[in-house]
Scaffold this motif. Structure first.
Motif: not given
Length: 439
Positions: A430-436
Motif C-alpha cells: 500500500l502507498f500511504c498519504c497522511n496529512v495532518i
C-alpha cells in the motif's frame, strides 16, 4: 619572540581552517542537524589548519596550492552537509576566494601604506606583518558574516536559480580567483608604489564586480521564483475551478440518483406486491448497472467533501477498485477551497495509481478523523511495486508534465498553511498519504 610568532601564525592558521569549514556548515546545514562543535566539521577544520601550516612552511604565498584546502572542505561538504552539488561547490569556493582576495588585498594595501615591497611583509616578522595579519582576519570575519546573512536571507525568500545560473556564479568566482592570483604575481614584480596602488584598486574592482554579479543573480532568482509561483497559481486556479464544477455536478447527480432510487424501489415494491416477480427481476437486471455506478460513500455536513469523495470513489468503483471511506461529520476551521484541493488531489493520485495496478484486489481506503486539535486525512491505495524507490520525488508520470505534477506540492502547501505536516510512506503493498491539519 620567535616562539610567540610561531604561536601567532598557528593560531591564524587554525582560525582560517575553522572559517573554511564553518562557512559551508552554516550555509548548507548538517545532514543530521548537529551543532558544529559536535559535527565532523571540527575534524576537517583541524586538517585544513594543518594543511595551511604546512603550505606556509613550503611557500611564501599558496596561490593555486590553496586548492588543497578546497579539496578537504569539499570532502566534508560532500559527506556531511545538505544541499545540491552546485551549492556545495559554491560553499567551498566562496570562502577560499574571500580569504585569497582579502589576504592579497591587505598585503598590497599595507605595502602601499608603509611604502615597502609586499615580500617584506610576507618574509619578515615585524609590526607591518602583525598589523596586516590582524587586519586580514578582521576583514575575513566581517565579510563571511555579511555573506552568510545575505545568502541565508536569500534562501529564506523566494529565490530560484537554474543550474546554468549557478554554473555562471561558479565561473565568475573561478575567473576572479585566477585574476587575483595573477595580480598577486604581478605585485611582486612591481617595485613602484603607484604600480602597487593600481593593483590594490584592481583587487577592489574584482570584489565589487562579484558583489554586483551576485545581486544581479539574486534579482534573477527572485524573478524566476515569482514566474514559477505565478504558473503554479494559474494551474491551481484552473484545478480549483474544474474541481468545484465537477464536484457540484457530481453531487447534483448523486441527489438525482437517490431520487431515482426511491422511484426504482417503488416500482419493484409494486411489482412484487402484485406478485409479478419475473417482471421485478427483469427490471432489477436492467437497472443494476445504473444503480451501482454511483454510490454514496460518505455523508458529512460539508457538501464539498461529500461531492468530491463520492465522485472520486464512485469513479474508482466503476474501474473495479474496492473503495471505502470513514469520515468525521464537520470540518470546522478548514476552508472549503482547501478541502476541495486537498481531497481532490489525494484521491486523484490514488485512483490513478490503482488503475495502473495489475493486482486482482485493488483498493482505496480513506479515513478522516479529528482529535479536537488536528484533522488527520489518511489515504491508502494498492501498488504493485515501491513508488518511493522508483520515483522518490513523486514527480508526475503523465506525458503533459507542464500541466500536471503539482498534486503532491498542493497537498504539502495546504499542510504547511494549516501548521500541519504531510507524509508519504509505504507499508506492505500500500502507498500511504497522511496529512495532518491543525484546527
Amino acid at each position: 619572540m620567535s616562539i610567540l610568532w610561531e604561536v601567532f601564525e598557528i593560531a591564524v592558521n587554525f582560525f582560517q581552517g575553522f572559517i573554511l569549514a564553518f562557512f559551508p556548515y552554516a550555509y548548507l546545514g548538517d545532514k543530521h542537524d548537529r551543532k558544529f562543535h559536535k559535527s565532523p566539521g571540527i575534524i576537517y577544520a583541524v586538517i585544513t589548519a594543518a594543511a595551511i601550516s604546512v603550505m606556509n612552511y613550503l611557500t611564501v604565498f599558496e596561490h593555486f596550492y590553496a586548492l588543497t584546502y578546497a579539496a578537504v572542505i569539499f570532502t566534508y561538504s560532500l559527506r556531511h552537509l545538505k544541499g545540491t552539488m552546485l551549492k556545495k561547490i559554491f560553499a567551498v569556493i566562496f570562502p577560499n576566494l574571500i580569504m585569497a582576495a582579502i589576504s592579497v588585498l591587505t598585503v598590497n594595501l599595507f605595502s602601499v601604506l608603509f611604502n615597502i615591497p609586499p615580500e617584506f611583509i610576507l618574509n619578515n616578522y615585524g609590526t607591518e606583518r602583525l598589523l596586516t595579519s590582524i587586519a586580514a582576519q578582521i576583514l575575513i570575519i566581517c565579510t563571511t558574516s555579511v555573506s552568510l546573512k545575505i545568502l541565508k536571507n536569500s534562501d529564506n525568500k523566494n529565490f530560484d536559480l537554474a543550474i546554468m545560473e549557478w554554473i555562471l556564479i561558479l565561473i565568475v568566482l573561478a575567473i576572479s580567483i585566477i585574476i587575483c592570483a595573477f595580480l598577486n604575481f604581478a605585485s611582486f614584480e612591481i617595485s613602484s608604489s603607484s604600480g602597487r596602488t593600481y593593483i590594490v584598486a584592481a583587487f577592489i574592482g574584482i570584489v565589487l564586480i562579484n558583489v554586483v554579479v551576485y545581486y544581479l543573480l539574486v534579482a534573477l532568482g527572485k524573478k524566476n521564483a515569482a514566474v514559477r509561483e505565478n504558473e503554479i497559481l494559474k494551474l491551481q486556479q484552473e484545478y480549483n475551478r474544474q474541481y468545484i464544477i465537477n464536484a457540484n455536478t457530481e453531487y447534483d447527480l448523486i441527489k438525482k440518483m437517490r431520487h431515482d432510487f426511491k422511484d426504482s424501489y417503488s416500482v419493484i415494491h409494486t411489482l412484487l406486491s402484485e406478485e409479478k416477480s419475473d417482471k421485478a427481476m427483469e427490471y432489477i437486471e436492467n437497472n443494476i448497472d445504473t444503480l451501482s455506478q454511483t454510490e454514496i460513500f460518505v455523508r458529512t455536513e460539508n457538501d464539498i467533501v461529500n461531492a468530491v469523495v463520492n465522485a472520486k470513489l464512485s469513479a474508482a468503483k466503476s474501474f473495479g477498485i474496492d473503495s471505502t471511506c470513514l469520515s468525521v461529520m464537520d470540518f470546522d476551521g478548514i476552508n472549503d477551497l482547501d478541502l476541495c484541493r486537498l481531497l481532490s488531489n489525494m484521491l486523484e493520485n490514488a485512483v490513478t495509481a490503482c488503475m495502473k495496478s495489475k493486482s486482482k484486489h485493488r483498493s482505496i481506503d480513506l479515513k478522516i478523523s479529528c482529535d479536537g486539535y488536528n484533522y488527520t486525512f489518511s489515504l491508502k491505495n494498492t501498488i504493485d511495486s515501491s513508488v518511493l524507490k522508483e520515483n522518490p520525488a513523486l514527480e508526475t508520470t503523465k506525458s503533459d508534465n507542464k500541466s500536471h505534477g503539482f498534486g503532491t506540492k498542493i497537498i504539502s502547501d495546504i499542510a504547511v498553511k494549516y501548521n500541519g505536516r504531510c507524509d508519504f510512506y509505504e507499508e506492505d503493498d500500500l502507498f500511504c498519504c497522511n496529512v495532518i491539519l491543525r484546527k
